[in-house]
Design a protein around this motif. Sequence first.
Motif, PDB file in Angstrom:
ATOM      1  N   GLN A  70       0.819  -1.209   0.000  1.00  0.00           N
ATOM      2  CA  GLN A  70       0.000   0.000   0.000  1.00  0.00           C
ATOM      3  C   GLN A  70       0.855   1.261   0.000  1.00  0.00           C
ATOM      4  OE1 GLN A  70      -3.517   0.399  -0.241  1.00  0.00           O
ATOM      5  NE2 GLN A  70      -3.068  -1.646  -0.989  1.00  0.00           N
ATOM      6  N   ALA A  71       1.942   1.245   0.767  1.00  0.00           N
ATOM      7  CA  ALA A  71       2.823   2.414   0.810  1.00  0.00           C
ATOM      8  C   ALA A  71       3.472   2.661  -0.550  1.00  0.00           C
ATOM      9  CB  ALA A  71       3.894   2.223   1.882  1.00  0.00           C
ATOM     10  N   ALA A  72       3.804   1.593  -1.259  1.00  0.00           N
ATOM     11  CA  ALA A  72       4.490   1.730  -2.542  1.00  0.00           C
ATOM     12  C   ALA A  72       3.556   2.147  -3.679  1.00  0.00           C
ATOM     13  CB  ALA A  72       5.189   0.420  -2.901  1.00  0.00           C
ATOM     14  N   ILE A  73       2.288   1.738  -3.623  1.00  0.00           N
ATOM     15  CA  ILE A  73       1.397   2.032  -4.751  1.00  0.00           C
ATOM     16  C   ILE A  73       0.505   3.240  -4.519  1.00  0.00           C
ATOM     17  CG2 ILE A  73       1.322  -0.391  -5.422  1.00  0.00           C
ATOM     18  CD1 ILE A  73      -1.708  -0.249  -4.482  1.00  0.00           C
ATOM     19  N   LYS A  74       0.631   3.873  -3.378  1.00  0.00           N
ATOM     20  CA  LYS A  74      -0.224   5.024  -3.077  1.00  0.00           C
ATOM     21  C   LYS A  74      -0.161   6.020  -4.231  1.00  0.00           C
ATOM     22  CE  LYS A  74      -1.302   8.307   0.478  1.00  0.00           C
ATOM     23  NZ  LYS A  74      -2.359   7.841   1.306  1.00  0.00           N
ATOM     24  N   PRO A  75      -1.315   6.475  -4.709  1.00  0.00           N
ATOM     25  CA  PRO A  75      -1.311   7.409  -5.831  1.00  0.00           C
ATOM     26  C   PRO A  75      -0.490   8.653  -5.506  1.00  0.00           C
ATOM     27  CG  PRO A  75      -3.537   6.707  -5.351  1.00  0.00           C
ATOM     28  CD  PRO A  75      -2.656   6.174  -4.256  1.00  0.00           C
ATOM     29  N   ALA A  76       0.332   9.043  -6.444  1.00  0.00           N
ATOM     30  CA  ALA A  76       1.222  10.184  -6.221  1.00  0.00           C
ATOM     31  C   ALA A  76       0.820  11.378  -7.079  1.00  0.00           C
ATOM     32  CB  ALA A  76       2.656   9.774  -6.539  1.00  0.00           C
ATOM     33  N   PHE A  77      -0.408  11.395  -7.547  1.00  0.00           N
ATOM     34  CA  PHE A  77      -0.839  12.507  -8.387  1.00  0.00           C
ATOM     35  C   PHE A  77      -0.946  13.771  -7.544  1.00  0.00           C
ATOM     36  CE2 PHE A  77      -4.215  15.123 -10.321  1.00  0.00           C
ATOM     37  CZ  PHE A  77      -3.584  15.384 -11.528  1.00  0.00           C
ATOM     38  N   LYS A 105       8.916  10.110 -15.662  1.00  0.00           N
ATOM     39  CA  LYS A 105       8.380  10.055 -14.294  1.00  0.00           C
ATOM     40  C   LYS A 105       7.355   8.932 -14.170  1.00  0.00           C
ATOM     41  CE  LYS A 105       8.952  14.937 -13.107  1.00  0.00           C
ATOM     42  NZ  LYS A 105       8.257  16.197 -12.827  1.00  0.00           N
ATOM     43  N   ARG A 106       6.492   8.814 -15.171  1.00  0.00           N
ATOM     44  CA  ARG A 106       5.470   7.762 -15.148  1.00  0.00           C
ATOM     45  C   ARG A 106       6.122   6.384 -15.218  1.00  0.00           C
ATOM     46  NH1 ARG A 106       0.680   6.006 -14.921  1.00  0.00           N
ATOM     47  NH2 ARG A 106      -0.314   4.699 -16.485  1.00  0.00           N
ATOM     48  N   GLU A 107       7.154   6.245 -16.037  1.00  0.00           N
ATOM     49  CA  GLU A 107       7.843   4.970 -16.141  1.00  0.00           C
ATOM     50  C   GLU A 107       8.486   4.591 -14.799  1.00  0.00           C
ATOM     51  OE1 GLU A 107      11.241   2.700 -18.828  1.00  0.00           O
ATOM     52  OE2 GLU A 107      10.813   4.810 -19.197  1.00  0.00           O
ATOM     53  N   ALA A 108       9.097   5.553 -14.123  1.00  0.00           N
ATOM     54  CA  ALA A 108       9.695   5.291 -12.811  1.00  0.00           C
ATOM     55  C   ALA A 108       8.627   4.867 -11.804  1.00  0.00           C
ATOM     56  CB  ALA A 108      10.446   6.529 -12.317  1.00  0.00           C
ATOM     57  N   MET A 109       7.458   5.528 -11.855  1.00  0.00           N
ATOM     58  CA  MET A 109       6.357   5.168 -10.962  1.00  0.00           C
ATOM     59  C   MET A 109       5.872   3.746 -11.262  1.00  0.00           C
ATOM     60  SD  MET A 109       2.668   4.957 -10.761  1.00  0.00           S
ATOM     61  CE  MET A 109       2.270   5.627 -12.338  1.00  0.00           C
ATOM     62  N   LEU A 110       5.802   3.385 -12.542  1.00  0.00           N
ATOM     63  CA  LEU A 110       5.371   2.038 -12.906  1.00  0.00           C
ATOM     64  C   LEU A 110       6.391   0.987 -12.478  1.00  0.00           C
ATOM     65  CD1 LEU A 110       3.782   2.650 -16.414  1.00  0.00           C
ATOM     66  CD2 LEU A 110       2.611   1.960 -14.325  1.00  0.00           C
ATOM     67  N   GLU A 111       7.682   1.314 -12.551  1.00  0.00           N
ATOM     68  CA  GLU A 111       8.725   0.387 -12.084  1.00  0.00           C
ATOM     69  C   GLU A 111       8.554   0.121 -10.592  1.00  0.00           C
ATOM     70  OE1 GLU A 111      11.554  -0.994 -13.625  1.00  0.00           O
ATOM     71  OE2 GLU A 111      11.191  -0.187 -15.621  1.00  0.00           O
ATOM     72  N   THR A 112       8.321   1.183  -9.824  1.00  0.00           N
ATOM     73  CA  THR A 112       8.112   1.053  -8.380  1.00  0.00           C
ATOM     74  C   THR A 112       6.878   0.211  -8.105  1.00  0.00           C
ATOM     75  OG1 THR A 112       9.117   3.205  -8.012  1.00  0.00           O
ATOM     76  CG2 THR A 112       7.736   2.347  -6.238  1.00  0.00           C
ATOM     77  N   ARG A 113       5.820   0.461  -8.843  1.00  0.00           N
ATOM     78  CA  ARG A 113       4.574  -0.287  -8.666  1.00  0.00           C
ATOM     79  C   ARG A 113       4.774  -1.759  -9.019  1.00  0.00           C
ATOM     80  NH1 ARG A 113      -1.473   1.637  -9.426  1.00  0.00           N
ATOM     81  NH2 ARG A 113      -0.668   2.957  -7.798  1.00  0.00           N
ATOM     82  N   LEU A 114       5.516  -2.028 -10.089  1.00  0.00           N
ATOM     83  CA  LEU A 114       5.782  -3.412 -10.486  1.00  0.00           C
ATOM     84  C   LEU A 114       6.524  -4.157  -9.381  1.00  0.00           C
ATOM     85  CD1 LEU A 114       5.921  -5.774 -12.514  1.00  0.00           C
ATOM     86  CD2 LEU A 114       7.978  -4.698 -13.455  1.00  0.00           C
ATOM     87  N   ALA A 116       6.499  -3.476  -6.192  1.00  0.00           N
ATOM     88  CA  ALA A 116       5.599  -3.637  -5.052  1.00  0.00           C
ATOM     89  C   ALA A 116       4.590  -4.753  -5.299  1.00  0.00           C
ATOM     90  CB  ALA A 116       4.875  -2.331  -4.764  1.00  0.00           C
ATOM     91  N   VAL A 117       4.017  -4.782  -6.494  1.00  0.00           N
ATOM     92  CA  VAL A 117       3.027  -5.813  -6.815  1.00  0.00           C
ATOM     93  C   VAL A 117       3.685  -7.179  -6.820  1.00  0.00           C
ATOM     94  CG1 VAL A 117       1.540  -6.711  -8.660  1.00  0.00           C
ATOM     95  CG2 VAL A 117       1.446  -4.301  -8.056  1.00  0.00           C
ATOM     96  N   THR A 118       4.882  -7.277  -7.404  1.00  0.00           N
ATOM     97  CA  THR A 118       5.581  -8.562  -7.465  1.00  0.00           C
ATOM     98  C   THR A 118       5.896  -9.082  -6.063  1.00  0.00           C
ATOM     99  OG1 THR A 118       6.540  -7.935  -9.597  1.00  0.00           O
ATOM    100  CG2 THR A 118       7.586  -9.758  -8.426  1.00  0.00           C
ATOM    101  N   ALA A 119       6.379  -8.209  -5.188  1.00  0.00           N
ATOM    102  CA  ALA A 119       6.700  -8.621  -3.818  1.00  0.00           C
ATOM    103  C   ALA A 119       5.445  -9.054  -3.065  1.00  0.00           C
ATOM    104  CB  ALA A 119       7.398  -7.482  -3.075  1.00  0.00           C
ATOM    105  N   PHE A 120       4.366  -8.288  -3.186  1.00  0.00           N
ATOM    106  CA  PHE A 120       3.123  -8.635  -2.490  1.00  0.00           C
ATOM    107  C   PHE A 120       2.517  -9.908  -3.058  1.00  0.00           C
ATOM    108  CE2 PHE A 120      -1.562  -8.098  -2.025  1.00  0.00           C
ATOM    109  CZ  PHE A 120      -1.616  -8.310  -0.660  1.00  0.00           C
ATOM    110  N   TYR A 121       2.506 -10.022  -4.371  1.00  0.00           N
ATOM    111  CA  TYR A 121       1.918 -11.166  -5.061  1.00  0.00           C
ATOM    112  C   TYR A 121       2.588 -12.466  -4.627  1.00  0.00           C
ATOM    113  CZ  TYR A 121      -0.433 -13.335  -9.106  1.00  0.00           C
ATOM    114  OH  TYR A 121      -1.234 -14.079  -9.922  1.00  0.00           O
ATOM    115  N   GLY A 122       3.906 -12.391  -4.384  1.00  0.00           N
ATOM    116  CA  GLY A 122       4.640 -13.570  -3.940  1.00  0.00           C
ATOM    117  C   GLY A 122       4.237 -14.044  -2.554  1.00  0.00           C
ATOM    118  N   GLN A 123       3.641 -13.179  -1.757  1.00  0.00           N
ATOM    119  CA  GLN A 123       3.197 -13.535  -0.406  1.00  0.00           C
ATOM    120  C   GLN A 123       1.802 -14.154  -0.379  1.00  0.00           C
ATOM    121  OE1 GLN A 123       5.147 -13.146   2.433  1.00  0.00           O
ATOM    122  NE2 GLN A 123       6.706 -12.693   0.910  1.00  0.00           N
ATOM    123  N   LEU A 124       1.107 -14.113  -1.506  1.00  0.00           N
ATOM    124  CA  LEU A 124      -0.277 -14.590  -1.551  1.00  0.00           C
ATOM    125  C   LEU A 124      -0.351 -16.062  -1.900  1.00  0.00           C
ATOM    126  CD1 LEU A 124      -1.911 -11.627  -3.523  1.00  0.00           C
ATOM    127  CD2 LEU A 124      -1.910 -11.996  -1.051  1.00  0.00           C
TER     128      LEU A 124
END
Length: 160
Positions: A70-77, A105-114, A116-124
């Motif tokens: 949640q901390a990593a994907i929080k909208p930064a708009f 900037k958007r690409e960097a945000m998507l890298e961060t989101r990727l 975060a999602v990958t790390a969280f997804y691995g815990q499910l």
Amino acid sequence: MNILRKSILIGFTVLGMAAAHAQDSQQRDHHPNKEQMQARMADMYAKRQARLHDLLKLSTQQEAAWANYQAAIKPAFDGKRMEHKRGEKLTAPQRLTLALEMTKKREAMLETRLQAVTAFYGQLSPAQQTLFDEHGMRGHGGKWGQRGRHGHFGHGGERS
């Protein structure tokens, strides 16, 4: 006496309908300002995330991964678009430079989101992964990759 009661009842009905119509037209004419829209979007985002959290039924061990996610994907708009003064005329190369900066900037945000999602997804668990696939990245419940209402990918629905 019956006629008087009917007349009064009809009068109150007409007054109530007129008041409701006036209130409805005021609400339709009201356009929210930027802060109201951002607050509304933040509220909708929080509700979607809470719904996803409840749907996943996370274990206590998974809660830390959820918090990190949640901390990593929080909208930064921040409400800013291309960084230039209003009314300032930019040359074509300046506009393209600004567009390229925003893309980076958007690409960097998507890298961060990727990450975060990958790390969280691995815990499910596999069942939770399926739920996350169905509900986690779809904003409005549409199919991933379809053009949304405003022509953006990933928000479901048809372009209107």
